[in-house]
Design a protein around this motif. Structure first.
Motif, PDB file in Angstrom:
ATOM      1  N   GLU A   1     -12.387   2.453 103.673  1.00 15.69           N
ATOM      2  CA  GLU A   1     -11.125   2.443 104.383  1.00 15.69           C
ATOM      3  C   GLU A   1      -9.992   2.616 103.390  1.00 15.69           C
ATOM      4  O   GLU A   1      -9.953   1.954 102.359  1.00 15.69           O
ATOM      5  N   GLU A   2      -9.065   3.510 103.744  1.00 18.27           N
ATOM      6  CA  GLU A   2      -7.964   3.812 102.834  1.00 18.27           C
ATOM      7  C   GLU A   2      -6.863   2.777 102.992  1.00 18.27           C
ATOM      8  O   GLU A   2      -6.396   2.493 104.089  1.00 18.27           O
ATOM      9  N   GLY A   3      -6.440   2.195 101.871  1.00 22.64           N
ATOM     10  CA  GLY A   3      -5.382   1.212 101.880  1.00 22.64           C
ATOM     11  C   GLY A   3      -4.016   1.868 101.763  1.00 22.64           C
ATOM     12  O   GLY A   3      -3.891   3.103 101.767  1.00 22.64           O
ATOM     13  N   PRO A   4      -2.943   1.055 101.650  1.00 26.56           N
ATOM     14  CA  PRO A   4      -1.600   1.614 101.537  1.00 26.56           C
ATOM     15  C   PRO A   4      -1.467   2.546 100.335  1.00 26.56           C
ATOM     16  O   PRO A   4      -2.074   2.325  99.297  1.00 26.56           O
ATOM     17  N   GLU A   5      -0.675   3.606 100.544  1.00 31.50           N
ATOM     18  CA  GLU A   5      -0.396   4.584  99.488  1.00 31.50           C
ATOM     19  C   GLU A   5      -1.661   5.222  98.928  1.00 31.50           C
ATOM     20  O   GLU A   5      -1.739   5.591  97.770  1.00 31.50           O
ATOM     21  N   GLY A   6      -2.697   5.365  99.784  1.00 36.24           N
ATOM     22  CA  GLY A   6      -3.889   6.089  99.396  1.00 36.24           C
ATOM     23  C   GLY A   6      -4.902   5.326  98.568  1.00 36.24           C
ATOM     24  O   GLY A   6      -5.933   5.869  98.161  1.00 36.24           O
ATOM     25  N   GLN A   7      -4.683   4.044  98.323  1.00 32.88           N
ATOM     26  CA  GLN A   7      -5.639   3.268  97.540  1.00 32.88           C
ATOM     27  C   GLN A   7      -6.820   2.862  98.418  1.00 32.88           C
ATOM     28  O   GLN A   7      -6.712   2.788  99.643  1.00 32.88           O
ATOM     29  N   LEU A   8      -7.951   2.560  97.785  1.00 31.80           N
ATOM     30  CA  LEU A   8      -9.133   2.127  98.522  1.00 31.80           C
ATOM     31  C   LEU A   8      -8.930   0.697  98.988  1.00 31.80           C
ATOM     32  O   LEU A   8      -8.585  -0.175  98.188  1.00 31.80           O
ATOM     33  N   ALA A   9      -9.110   0.466 100.283  1.00 33.98           N
ATOM     34  CA  ALA A   9      -8.930  -0.877 100.822  1.00 33.98           C
ATOM     35  C   ALA A   9     -10.086  -1.765 100.388  1.00 33.98           C
ATOM     36  O   ALA A   9     -11.248  -1.355 100.373  1.00 33.98           O
TER      37      ALA A   9
ATOM     38  N   THR B   1      -1.081   7.207 104.590  1.00 32.48           N
ATOM     39  CA  THR B   1      -0.777   5.807 104.321  1.00 32.48           C
ATOM     40  C   THR B   1       0.490   5.653 103.488  1.00 32.48           C
ATOM     41  O   THR B   1       0.854   4.543 103.126  1.00 32.48           O
ATOM     42  N   ALA B   2       1.146   6.781 103.175  1.00 27.56           N
ATOM     43  CA  ALA B   2       2.450   6.690 102.515  1.00 27.56           C
ATOM     44  C   ALA B   2       3.469   6.166 103.524  1.00 27.56           C
ATOM     45  O   ALA B   2       3.261   6.225 104.737  1.00 27.56           O
ATOM     46  N   ARG B   3       4.563   5.643 103.036  1.00 26.72           N
ATOM     47  CA  ARG B   3       5.574   5.103 103.925  1.00 26.72           C
ATOM     48  C   ARG B   3       6.149   6.206 104.819  1.00 26.72           C
ATOM     49  O   ARG B   3       6.377   7.323 104.375  1.00 26.72           O
ATOM     50  N   LEU B   4       6.398   5.860 106.074  1.00 24.03           N
ATOM     51  CA  LEU B   4       6.862   6.850 107.040  1.00 24.03           C
ATOM     52  C   LEU B   4       8.204   7.447 106.661  1.00 24.03           C
ATOM     53  O   LEU B   4       8.525   8.560 107.081  1.00 24.03           O
ATOM     54  N   ALA B   5       8.975   6.743 105.875  1.00 22.60           N
ATOM     55  CA  ALA B   5      10.257   7.296 105.445  1.00 22.60           C
ATOM     56  C   ALA B   5      10.070   8.589 104.668  1.00 22.60           C
ATOM     57  O   ALA B   5      10.964   9.445 104.646  1.00 22.60           O
ATOM     58  N   ARG B   6       8.896   8.761 104.031  1.00 25.07           N
ATOM     59  CA  ARG B   6       8.628   9.972 103.241  1.00 25.07           C
ATOM     60  C   ARG B   6       7.684  10.936 103.941  1.00 25.07           C
ATOM     61  O   ARG B   6       7.346  11.988 103.397  1.00 25.07           O
TER      62      ARG B   6
ATOM     63  N   SER C   1       9.514   1.704 106.255  1.00 25.68           N
ATOM     64  CA  SER C   1       9.083   1.336 104.903  1.00 25.68           C
ATOM     65  C   SER C   1       7.813   0.498 104.886  1.00 25.68           C
ATOM     66  O   SER C   1       7.377   0.065 103.815  1.00 25.68           O
ATOM     67  N   SER C   2       7.216   0.243 106.037  1.00 25.56           N
ATOM     68  CA  SER C   2       6.011  -0.585 106.088  1.00 25.56           C
ATOM     69  C   SER C   2       4.879   0.066 105.300  1.00 25.56           C
ATOM     70  O   SER C   2       4.664   1.286 105.376  1.00 25.56           O
TER      71      SER C   2
END
Length: 398
Positions: free
Chosen positions: A388-396, A77-82, A64-65
């Motif tokens: 750089e791509e942030g978590p869940e596809g957002q721009l870092a 960058t989606a959670r590994l659970a998915r 879930s990180s």
């Protein structure tokens, strides 16, 4: 921290350093890319409970990180659970000294990936890697890599990773401000960052305080050491940066004299015949004694390289997914490793003799204004030239 020595340390010369990578799970590194793809496929095909057991969660990473992509890498960058997508493209990794393997460059898989190193890793970069200090153990204090190193030491406490450049494109050398100018004045010739690294490779020695880099007072000693360090660099980077692949002099080169078995379990050396015995039937020769005996931190490199490819893994784990038999590619890598170790051993025998010779001390560098190094030179540069791509596809946001 109070300084307890007047020796010049690598920390004085190349002030920006990064701690070794900490993957957190062994299965993200493998000797070949096909193995990593097979492990990834097994992970994403697994159900939730099995996926968690295969992944091996840690305090830093779980399924879930939520973390950004590594700089320069196009991974999910989606959670590994998915996660159900294709395997990230494996990249080359210097897995400790003299062992180039492959890594899954996915930030979700790595406990401490050191993004600051990924930001400056490009075709111009070189990484100086300190080796762990082991008292009385034979081996070099400093090595260099053209591919991203994980900084592992085969024995002892790992050292630090020091990029030659603080920015991509070979910009802003990671050298103490003012040091090249001071050395240029002392030696009567221009001193570059590449010269400083080459000298460090040739002259560095281990110590409890860190890697010591004695700077000679004699310009001729400096010039010979820099030339030696550049030859060491060419051997260790194995043809990267447009160079030639390493070759032994005199036309000698190791050959497979008897085919390696599909499942070798032992490695031995026949010194009289200069033969490497691989398993029950495999024979490689000629193998110079210097290659067989070459050690880092007291650990023999050929044995460690072989062990990493043949040691059995725990059944049912991702680490247990590997090659069904010894591939031809590993044989080619073994032959090159023998060449690299033999050449490196011979070059180390030519190290400059500094006993009794004058050196530039840390006190002299303090008087010249080089030391103490400014705090900004010990921190990463601000690198803003890549999205750089942030978590869940957002721009870092950097």
């Amino acid at each position: 921290m109070r300084r307890v020595t007047d020796d010049v340390l690598l920390d004085d010369v190349m002030p920006w350093s990064v701690a070794p990578l900490r993957p957190g799970r062994a299965w993200v590194v493998a000797p070949d890319a096909a193995t990593l793809r097979a492990r990834w496929d097994a992970l994403v095909r697994a159900g939730r409970d099995e996926r968690e057991a295969l992944f091996r969660p840690s305090r830093a990473r779980t399924l879930s990180s939520s973390v950004p992509a590594l700089p320069g890498q196009r991974t999910g960058t989606a959670r590994l659970a998915r996660e159900a997508g294709p395997c990230p493209e494996p990249v080359r990794l210097a897995h400790g000294p003299f062992d180039e393997q492959w890594l899954l460059p996915d930030h979700r898989l790595l406990d401490a990936a050191r993004p600051e190193l990924w930001r400056v890793a490009d075709e111009r970069q070189l990484f100086a890697v300190e080796q762990g200090y082991v008292p009385q153990a034979p081996g070099p204090a400093l090595l260099v890599s053209a591919v991203l190193p994980d900084g592992r030491s085969p024995a002892g406490r790992p050292g630090r990773i020091r990029p030659l450049y603080r920015r991509p494109g070979g910009r802003e050398p990671n050298v103490a401000p003012g040091l090249p100018e001071v050395l240029s004045g002392r030696y009567g010739t221009e001193v570059t960052a590449e010269d400083v690294l080459a000298w460090a490779l040739a002259a560095a020695r281990p110590s409890p305080a860190g890697c010591v880099v004695p700077l000679p007072a004699d310009p001729l000693v400096w010039a010979s050491g820099v030339a030696l360090g550049r030859r060491m660099t060419a051997v260790q980077v194995r043809g990267a940066r447009g160079g030639e692949r390493p070759r032994l002099p005199g036309g000698r080169r190791p050959y497979v004299r008897a085919a390696l078995p599909p499942h070798p379990r032992t490695l031995a050396y026949d010194a009289a015949g200069e033969v490497l015995l691989v398993g029950d039937t495999g024979r490689v020769a000629p193998v110079p004694a210097e290659a067989w005996d070459y050690r880092v931190g007291g650990i023999r490199m050929l044995e460690l390289w072989f062990e990493r490819r043949t040691s059995p893994a725990e059944p049912g784990t991702l680490e247990a997914i590997g090659r069904a038999a010894w591939p031809q590619g590993w044989t080619s890598e073994l032959l090159e490793l023998i060449t690299v170790l033999a050449l490196q051993a011979r070059l180390e025998s030519e190290r400059p003799a500094l006993s009794g010779a004058g050196t530039i001390t840390a006190a002299e560098l303090r008087a010249a204004g080089v030391l103490p190094v400014p705090g900004a030179a010990r921190r990463p540069a601000s690198v803003l030239d890549r999205e750089e791509e942030g978590p869940e596809g957002q721009l870092a946001l950097l």
